[in-house]
Design a protein around this motif. Structure first.
Motif, PDB file in Angstrom:
ATOM      1  N   PRO A   1     -34.398 -25.175  94.951  1.00 38.57           N
ATOM      2  CA  PRO A   1     -33.637 -24.560  96.039  1.00 38.57           C
ATOM      3  C   PRO A   1     -32.421 -23.778  95.553  1.00 38.57           C
ATOM      4  O   PRO A   1     -31.960 -22.863  96.245  1.00 38.57           O
ATOM      5  CB  PRO A   1     -33.215 -25.753  96.902  1.00 38.57           C
ATOM      6  CG  PRO A   1     -33.442 -26.969  96.096  1.00 38.57           C
ATOM      7  CD  PRO A   1     -34.403 -26.645  95.003  1.00 38.57           C
ATOM      8  N   GLY A   2     -31.893 -24.109  94.367  1.00 35.60           N
ATOM      9  CA  GLY A   2     -30.741 -23.372  93.853  1.00 35.60           C
ATOM     10  C   GLY A   2     -29.823 -24.302  93.076  1.00 35.60           C
ATOM     11  O   GLY A   2     -29.632 -25.460  93.445  1.00 35.60           O
ATOM     12  N   HIS A   3     -29.233 -23.775  91.986  1.00 39.20           N
ATOM     13  CA  HIS A   3     -28.397 -24.613  91.114  1.00 39.20           C
ATOM     14  C   HIS A   3     -27.060 -24.991  91.765  1.00 39.20           C
ATOM     15  O   HIS A   3     -26.356 -25.857  91.259  1.00 39.20           O
ATOM     16  CB  HIS A   3     -28.123 -23.884  89.794  1.00 39.20           C
ATOM     17  CG  HIS A   3     -29.328 -23.786  88.889  1.00 39.20           C
ATOM     18  ND1 HIS A   3     -30.405 -24.643  88.972  1.00 39.20           N
ATOM     19  CD2 HIS A   3     -29.611 -22.932  87.863  1.00 39.20           C
ATOM     20  CE1 HIS A   3     -31.294 -24.318  88.035  1.00 39.20           C
ATOM     21  NE2 HIS A   3     -30.840 -23.278  87.366  1.00 39.20           N
ATOM     22  N   GLU A   4     -26.701 -24.309  92.902  1.00 38.91           N
ATOM     23  CA  GLU A   4     -25.429 -24.657  93.546  1.00 38.91           C
ATOM     24  C   GLU A   4     -25.457 -26.074  94.123  1.00 38.91           C
ATOM     25  O   GLU A   4     -24.419 -26.635  94.468  1.00 38.91           O
ATOM     26  CB  GLU A   4     -25.094 -23.634  94.655  1.00 38.91           C
ATOM     27  CG  GLU A   4     -25.959 -23.708  95.906  1.00 38.91           C
ATOM     28  CD  GLU A   4     -27.304 -22.993  95.756  1.00 38.91           C
ATOM     29  OE1 GLU A   4     -27.672 -22.666  94.621  1.00 38.91           O
ATOM     30  OE2 GLU A   4     -27.974 -22.783  96.782  1.00 38.91           O
TER      31      GLU A   4
ATOM     32  N   TRP B   1     -37.622 -25.256  98.428  1.00 35.90           N
ATOM     33  CA  TRP B   1     -37.085 -26.610  98.608  1.00 35.90           C
ATOM     34  C   TRP B   1     -37.979 -27.651  97.957  1.00 35.90           C
ATOM     35  O   TRP B   1     -37.503 -28.693  97.504  1.00 35.90           O
ATOM     36  CB  TRP B   1     -36.875 -26.913 100.092  1.00 35.90           C
ATOM     37  CG  TRP B   1     -35.654 -26.190 100.593  1.00 35.90           C
ATOM     38  CD1 TRP B   1     -35.627 -25.013 101.260  1.00 35.90           C
ATOM     39  CD2 TRP B   1     -34.290 -26.575 100.385  1.00 35.90           C
ATOM     40  NE1 TRP B   1     -34.323 -24.631 101.499  1.00 35.90           N
ATOM     41  CE2 TRP B   1     -33.486 -25.578 100.969  1.00 35.90           C
ATOM     42  CE3 TRP B   1     -33.664 -27.663  99.771  1.00 35.90           C
ATOM     43  CZ2 TRP B   1     -32.089 -25.630 100.970  1.00 35.90           C
ATOM     44  CZ3 TRP B   1     -32.273 -27.716  99.766  1.00 35.90           C
ATOM     45  CH2 TRP B   1     -31.502 -26.713 100.349  1.00 35.90           C
ATOM     46  N   ALA B   2     -39.262 -27.412  97.938  1.00 32.13           N
ATOM     47  CA  ALA B   2     -40.169 -28.382  97.309  1.00 32.13           C
ATOM     48  C   ALA B   2     -41.470 -27.670  96.963  1.00 32.13           C
ATOM     49  O   ALA B   2     -41.864 -26.731  97.659  1.00 32.13           O
ATOM     50  CB  ALA B   2     -40.464 -29.543  98.255  1.00 32.13           C
ATOM     51  N   THR B   3     -42.094 -28.096  95.882  1.00 30.91           N
ATOM     52  CA  THR B   3     -43.399 -27.546  95.518  1.00 30.91           C
ATOM     53  C   THR B   3     -44.228 -28.610  94.832  1.00 30.91           C
ATOM     54  O   THR B   3     -43.677 -29.516  94.199  1.00 30.91           O
ATOM     55  CB  THR B   3     -43.271 -26.324  94.580  1.00 30.91           C
ATOM     56  OG1 THR B   3     -44.585 -25.885  94.221  1.00 30.91           O
ATOM     57  CG2 THR B   3     -42.512 -26.637  93.316  1.00 30.91           C
ATOM     58  N   ARG B   4     -45.525 -28.506  94.973  1.00 29.35           N
ATOM     59  CA  ARG B   4     -46.428 -29.361  94.186  1.00 29.35           C
ATOM     60  C   ARG B   4     -47.115 -28.544  93.113  1.00 29.35           C
ATOM     61  O   ARG B   4     -48.087 -28.988  92.523  1.00 29.35           O
ATOM     62  CB  ARG B   4     -47.465 -29.996  95.105  1.00 29.35           C
ATOM     63  CG  ARG B   4     -46.834 -31.003  96.033  1.00 29.35           C
ATOM     64  CD  ARG B   4     -47.846 -31.609  96.957  1.00 29.35           C
ATOM     65  NE  ARG B   4     -47.247 -32.724  97.669  1.00 29.35           N
ATOM     66  CZ  ARG B   4     -47.759 -33.289  98.739  1.00 29.35           C
ATOM     67  NH1 ARG B   4     -48.886 -32.849  99.232  1.00 29.35           N
ATOM     68  NH2 ARG B   4     -47.152 -34.301  99.318  1.00 29.35           N
ATOM     69  N   MET B   5     -46.632 -27.320  92.885  1.00 30.37           N
ATOM     70  CA  MET B   5     -47.326 -26.419  91.965  1.00 30.37           C
ATOM     71  C   MET B   5     -46.543 -26.153  90.691  1.00 30.37           C
ATOM     72  O   MET B   5     -46.925 -25.294  89.904  1.00 30.37           O
ATOM     73  CB  MET B   5     -47.602 -25.087  92.669  1.00 30.37           C
ATOM     74  CG  MET B   5     -48.539 -25.238  93.852  1.00 30.37           C
ATOM     75  SD  MET B   5     -48.750 -23.687  94.722  1.00 30.37           S
ATOM     76  CE  MET B   5     -49.559 -22.716  93.470  1.00 30.37           C
ATOM     77  N   ALA B   6     -45.418 -26.869  90.465  1.00 30.82           N
ATOM     78  CA  ALA B   6     -44.580 -26.541  89.311  1.00 30.82           C
ATOM     79  C   ALA B   6     -45.304 -26.830  88.000  1.00 30.82           C
ATOM     80  O   ALA B   6     -46.092 -27.778  87.913  1.00 30.82           O
ATOM     81  CB  ALA B   6     -43.299 -27.342  89.378  1.00 30.82           C
ATOM     82  N   GLY B   7     -45.019 -26.014  86.989  1.00 28.29           N
ATOM     83  CA  GLY B   7     -45.569 -26.247  85.657  1.00 28.29           C
ATOM     84  C   GLY B   7     -46.417 -25.087  85.183  1.00 28.29           C
ATOM     85  O   GLY B   7     -46.468 -24.028  85.810  1.00 28.29           O
ATOM     86  N   ILE B   8     -47.065 -25.308  84.051  1.00 26.93           N
ATOM     87  CA  ILE B   8     -47.958 -24.286  83.487  1.00 26.93           C
ATOM     88  C   ILE B   8     -49.367 -24.866  83.428  1.00 26.93           C
ATOM     89  O   ILE B   8     -49.559 -25.995  82.975  1.00 26.93           O
ATOM     90  CB  ILE B   8     -47.531 -23.883  82.058  1.00 26.93           C
ATOM     91  CG1 ILE B   8     -46.129 -23.256  82.058  1.00 26.93           C
ATOM     92  CG2 ILE B   8     -48.547 -22.914  81.445  1.00 26.93           C
ATOM     93  CD1 ILE B   8     -45.634 -22.834  80.679  1.00 26.93           C
ATOM     94  N   GLU B   9     -50.336 -24.082  83.896  1.00 26.10           N
ATOM     95  CA  GLU B   9     -51.747 -24.445  83.721  1.00 26.10           C
ATOM     96  C   GLU B   9     -52.450 -23.271  83.046  1.00 26.10           C
ATOM     97  O   GLU B   9     -52.172 -22.111  83.370  1.00 26.10           O
ATOM     98  CB  GLU B   9     -52.411 -24.740  85.067  1.00 26.10           C
ATOM     99  CG  GLU B   9     -51.886 -26.020  85.715  1.00 26.10           C
ATOM    100  CD  GLU B   9     -52.524 -26.330  87.057  1.00 26.10           C
ATOM    101  OE1 GLU B   9     -52.370 -27.475  87.503  1.00 26.10           O
ATOM    102  OE2 GLU B   9     -53.159 -25.435  87.665  1.00 26.10           O
ATOM    103  N   VAL B  10     -53.359 -23.592  82.138  1.00 26.30           N
ATOM    104  CA  VAL B  10     -54.171 -22.560  81.494  1.00 26.30           C
ATOM    105  C   VAL B  10     -55.624 -22.809  81.884  1.00 26.30           C
ATOM    106  O   VAL B  10     -56.126 -23.943  81.749  1.00 26.30           O
ATOM    107  CB  VAL B  10     -54.012 -22.584  79.957  1.00 26.30           C
ATOM    108  CG1 VAL B  10     -54.890 -21.510  79.313  1.00 26.30           C
ATOM    109  CG2 VAL B  10     -52.549 -22.354  79.568  1.00 26.30           C
TER     110      VAL B  10
END
Ligand SMILES: NC(=O)c1ccc[n+]([C@@H]2O[C@H](COP(=O)([O-])OP(=O)(O)OC[C@H]3O[C@@H](n4cnc5c(N)ncnc54)[C@H](O)[C@@H]3O)[C@@H](O)[C@H]2O)c1
Length: 364
Positions: free
Chosen positions: A155-158, A248-257
């Motif tokens: 959501p933001g580093h603040e 605000w939220a994700t279930r997709m974070a990361g790297i996939e090949v």
């Protein structure tokens, strides 16, 4: 250079503690001098580490220092690197290499002309997480790579940083802040990028400091806060990339090949040793992959250690200025492509850094 590389650190802020933790117990690296614009901070670190506190100019000019570790803020990276290179010292700098491709290219050129090495963070790609994922892909565990996805979103580093203003100004934003980790991992796994298409945007959401003495203060937003891009690697593999302060939220974070016969889930490229997961068409299920390559221990500073070994062994170092310049050009080109709604051809390229065999914990 003798058996141990004599290092002077410039910039002793938050991240310097992680480097000192990695480097101070090694016998192939010796921290001989430290410097910061804040002389009191330099004296404190010197007292703790046994190094000598010097002025910034004094450290750059000092005899008996093989390499400068530049841990200053991004705006100061190019200037400090250029002066250290001119003084005949090897340099390792925190990310990003410089604020512009022009400045980064000048550093790479001047280091080559001076016959010194220039290295640049992130060095997380040397850990057993990304290295093991890469080894599995290189040996064909998922067939031939076709595409990849890289997502970092928050959501933001603040919400957690007490002085977040710089994250919303040019040279930062989600792409320049987090992009180096994801893009360096993509390039070291899938090779250099030939062209990019990008799109950038920002919401009207007001940003407010959430913690610390400035809590409640508005944060002016001078950069786009949602960046998406399609990268076409020289190999033909296509990576889709999202870097965002809008989620605000994700279930997709990361790297996939994604390969012709399976998928590798690459661990968080901001970390060194997390688990790798693999799904193959044959097994039909996800399984964790035993780590089989890369450093098994260590932390920020492994890239500098690799640079020292490369100097002693007469080989190429892995997280080089050339690699960082290519990553910087990918980032600059994504923003340019986003502004012009067009494809941007890259002018730089890089070799994939050599893979690392599975290394035991470092010598202490
Ligand atoms: N903080 C993190 O979690 C983190 C993580 C990864 C990478 N980084 C990178 O590390 C670098 C430093 O970040 P930080 O969080 O330690 O910043 P910081 O603001 O905590 O520390 C920077 C230090 O550099 C000094 N400095 C600034 N300009 C200087 C100059 N011209 N000459 C000498 N000293 C100078 C400052 O006085 C300060 O002590 C940045 O490039 C950042 O992108 C930070």
């Amino acid at each position: 250079m003798g058996e141990s590389m004599k290092v002077g650190i410039i910039g002793l802020g938050k991240i310097s503690g992680q480097y000192l933790a990695t480097l101070s117990s090694r016998d192939d690296v010796e921290i001989v001098a430290v410097a910061d614009l804040d002389a009191v901070r330099a004296e404190e670190v010197a007292a703790r580490t046994g190094a000598t506190a010097l002025s910034v100019d004094g450290l750059i000019a000092a005899d008996g220092i093989d390499a400068v570790l530049n841990l200053t803020v991004p705006e100061a990276h190019a200037d400090i690197c250029a002066r250290a290179i001119a003084a005949g010292k090897h340099v390792f700098v925190e990310k990003p290499l410089a604020l512009t491709v022009a400045d980064g290219a000048e550093l790479v050129r001047s280091a080559e002309a001076a016959g010194v090495l220039l290295g640049c963070a992130p060095d997380t790609v040397l850990g057993s997480g990304v290295q093991s994922a890469r080894a599995a892909i290189d040996r064909g565990d998922i067939g031939t790579p076709v595409a990849a996805s890289a997502v970092w979103a928050a959501p933001g580093h603040e919400l957690w940083h007490p002085s977040p203003a710089f994250y919303y100004q040019s040279g930062a934003g989600p792409l320049f802040d987090m992009g180096p980790y994801y893009l360096t991992a993509l390039v070291s796994i899938l090779g250099p990028v030939a062209r990019v298409f990008g799109h950038t945007s920002r919401s009207e959401r007001e940003r407010m400091v959430a913690t610390g003495p400035h809590a409640g203060r508005a944060v002016p937003v001078g950069v786009d806060t949602h960046v998406t891009a399609v990268l076409e690697h020289a190999s033909g593999v296509v990576s889709t990339v999202t870097m965002s302060f809008e989620v605000w939220a994700t279930r997709m974070a990361g790297i996939e090949v994604y390969g012709t016969s399976g998928t590798v889930a690459v661990p968080d490229p901001n970390r060194f040793f997390d688990a790798v997961e693999i799904f193959t068409a044959e097994s039909g299920e996800w399984a964790s992959l035993d780590h089989c390559a890369g450093h098994r221990e260590g932390g920020r500073g492994l890239g500098l250690i690799d640079m020292g070994e490369a100097l002693r062994e007469g080989r190429e170092h892995r997280v080089s200025g050339e690699l960082a310049l290519h990553v910087l050009e990918i980032m600059e080109s994504i923003l340019e492509a986003g502004r012009g709604r067009r494809v941007v051809e890259l002018t730089t390229t890089t070799r994939r850094p050599d893979p690392i065999p599975h290394l035991p914990p470092p010598r202490t």
